[in-house]
Write a protein that holds these residues in place. Sequence first.
Motif, PDB file in Angstrom:
ATOM      1  N   GLN A  44      35.432  40.039  39.499  1.00  0.00           N
ATOM      2  CA  GLN A  44      35.725  39.031  40.166  1.00  0.00           C
ATOM      3  C   GLN A  44      35.361  38.879  41.912  1.00  0.00           C
ATOM      4  OE1 GLN A  44      40.007  37.960  40.537  1.00  0.00           O
ATOM      5  NE2 GLN A  44      40.466  39.153  38.702  1.00  0.00           N
ATOM      6  N   GLU A  95      43.849  36.158  39.189  1.00  0.00           N
ATOM      7  CA  GLU A  95      42.935  35.061  38.797  1.00  0.00           C
ATOM      8  C   GLU A  95      43.695  33.715  38.144  1.00  0.00           C
ATOM      9  OE1 GLU A  95      38.582  35.212  36.750  1.00  0.00           O
ATOM     10  OE2 GLU A  95      40.110  36.509  35.959  1.00  0.00           O
ATOM     11  N   GLN A  96      44.718  34.111  37.327  1.00  0.00           N
ATOM     12  CA  GLN A  96      45.703  33.063  36.728  1.00  0.00           C
ATOM     13  C   GLN A  96      46.495  32.402  37.863  1.00  0.00           C
ATOM     14  OE1 GLN A  96      48.873  34.515  34.153  1.00  0.00           O
ATOM     15  NE2 GLN A  96      48.912  32.438  33.288  1.00  0.00           N
ATOM     16  N   ALA A 135      44.141  40.204  36.269  1.00  0.00           N
ATOM     17  CA  ALA A 135      44.657  38.765  35.388  1.00  0.00           C
ATOM     18  C   ALA A 135      45.534  37.920  36.232  1.00  0.00           C
ATOM     19  CB  ALA A 135      45.250  39.449  34.141  1.00  0.00           C
ATOM     20  N   ARG A 136      46.573  38.553  36.609  1.00  0.00           N
ATOM     21  CA  ARG A 136      47.706  37.753  37.480  1.00  0.00           C
ATOM     22  C   ARG A 136      47.088  37.019  38.558  1.00  0.00           C
ATOM     23  NH1 ARG A 136      53.392  39.622  38.878  1.00  0.00           N
ATOM     24  NH2 ARG A 136      53.272  37.553  39.837  1.00  0.00           N
TER      25      ARG A 136
END
Length: 244
Positions: free
Chosen positions: A127, A77-78, A74-75
């Motif tokens: 991803q 991608e963010q 998640a990090r």
Amino acid sequence: MSDSQNRSRVAVITGASSGIGAATARSLHAAGYRVALLARRVDRIEALAAELGDGAVAIEADVTDRDALVAAAARVEQELGTADVLVNNAGIMLLGPFSSGQREDYRAMIEVNLLGAITTTEVFLDQIKDGGGDIVNISSVAGRVSGPGSGVYSASKWGVNGWSESLRQELLPAVRVTLIEPGIVATELPTHITHEATRTGVQQAYDVATVTAEDVAEVITFTLGRPRHLAINEIMLRPADQAL
């Protein structure tokens, strides 16, 4: 692929705190990639991220902890964007004679070397598949040639080899899967061996190793830079004087 084209690509590297992982991060960043540095030793990856500068982020993550990997994904991608490349480099080499005294080492090698790579890939796969990407699995010559004292380490690497081939067939043509099988490379791997006599003997061989982590990183960067119609699926590399 040019550096300007690579600037839109994001590479996730596990075991990025030292050795082949750190060298690969430096090489890919120099080639224009944004890099996510994953490892347990957060102080080391934070120092490496600071060294690399823009486009590098340090994320504390243990490949045996799926929840930590989900948070890391998640990090990535963010903070960097969707991952295009995953380098499954995290690994341990706890060699020693087969005995009950080594049982914790055996479990650790299977959990990190094999299950860690599998779990990390499972977490990041959506991803990687989004735009067509690359998975690079770092195995070992020990995944082809075994010997006394290396049985479970070899088993973990044989497992990586077999799983990589299945993954290659399953994901083509959208995702390229590359298996890298180094021989003796000048890294800190032997320092973690718990069996003292084995550690001493292995360290002597590593102290005179002529292949560096940077050599392996250069091979990885070259492989990833090939045009999408070309997949380099397997590379075995050794010091020129290594017999087995």
